[in-house]
Design an enzyme around this catalytic site. Sequence first.
Site, PDB file in Angstrom:
ATOM      1  N   GLY A 103       0.755  -1.262  -0.040  1.00 46.52           N
ATOM      2  CA  GLY A 103       0.202  -0.058  -0.187  1.00 46.52           C
ATOM      3  C   GLY A 103       1.245   1.517  -0.140  1.00 46.52           C
ATOM      4  O   GLY A 103       0.594   2.283   0.026  1.00 46.52           O
ATOM      5  N   CYS A 104       2.161   1.256  -0.422  1.00 47.76           N
ATOM      6  CA  CYS A 104       2.335   2.159   0.074  1.00 47.76           C
ATOM      7  C   CYS A 104       2.901   3.351  -0.834  1.00 47.76           C
ATOM      8  O   CYS A 104       3.067   2.336  -2.408  1.00 47.76           O
ATOM      9  CB  CYS A 104       4.881   2.157   0.563  1.00 47.76           C
ATOM     10  N   GLY A 105       3.299   4.417  -1.520  1.00 50.72           N
ATOM     11  CA  GLY A 105       3.564   4.556  -2.171  1.00 50.72           C
ATOM     12  C   GLY A 105       4.167   5.901  -2.439  1.00 50.72           C
ATOM     13  O   GLY A 105       4.707   6.800  -3.060  1.00 50.72           O
ATOM     14  N   CYS A 107       7.351   5.085   0.125  1.00 50.81           N
ATOM     15  CA  CYS A 107       8.174   4.754   1.099  1.00 50.81           C
ATOM     16  C   CYS A 107       9.741   4.967   0.622  1.00 50.81           C
ATOM     17  O   CYS A 107       9.837   5.015  -0.616  1.00 50.81           O
ATOM     18  CB  CYS A 107       7.937   3.468   0.996  1.00 50.81           C
TER      19      CYS A 107
END
Length: 264
Positions: A103-105, A107
């Site tokens: 779900g990381c944009g 990171c």
Amino acid sequence: MYPFRRIAVHDAGAGSAPVSLPEETPVAVVYNGSTQAVMMATPADIEDFARGFTLTEGFAEASEIGAVKIVEQPNGIEARIWLPETRRAALDARRRAQVGPVGCGLCGIDSLSQAAREVRAVPASGLVLAPSEVAAALDGLRALQPLHDETRAVHAAGFYVPGHGIVLAREDVGRHNALDKLAGAMAAAGTDPGAGAVVLTSRLSLEMVQKTAMIGAPVMLSVSQPTAHAVRLAEAAGIALVTYNRHGTRLYTHPNRIGSAHVL
């Protein structure tokens, strides 16, 4: 996909049934022999992902990306890309040294300025969608999600062109990954980003707008409401944010992109 058995519990008792779950695999994006990022992703369309990630993160232009070599490793996948040495500074400035969850944009960035990075305005486009086309685009994407149909656990990103429908679609457990895969597929196909709209199953967040601006698409469509920061960035970048769901069609920026739209 991996088959499991799922147990359902209810007042009358419990029962089990087979269920398919999507895989998530570490994918390392390697530039000129050095790892830039490791993201958890669905192990499909990895070349598209690597090419799109390179573009949407601003590491290189499409014309600078040569062949992408996909190398299976015992514990994941490497996508190896060679970029011009003139791109080394951009790589060093944004090097990511940690694994990015699905779900990381944002990171692995190491400064507030990187999180709020400005993006270029999208090129001028005469694209105007009718309200009916907004609905058709989202309905069309829903029909092109075989992995979601099987697992109910992945996101999708598609590109809608008036008169042609959804011309490209990609799925992934991560919404950012799905958009990167779409960006890479568009670049490989030579798709004109100004001719259509990016269509998403996920919320319209800041980093999704950043990536769409790097793609160069003038419209983003989704079923989910945008964040306030995403609206501000889209307004500055010239991107129309549009949602369509049971509440109807909602326009947040650049309403001139939707025909018959009236701002009250």
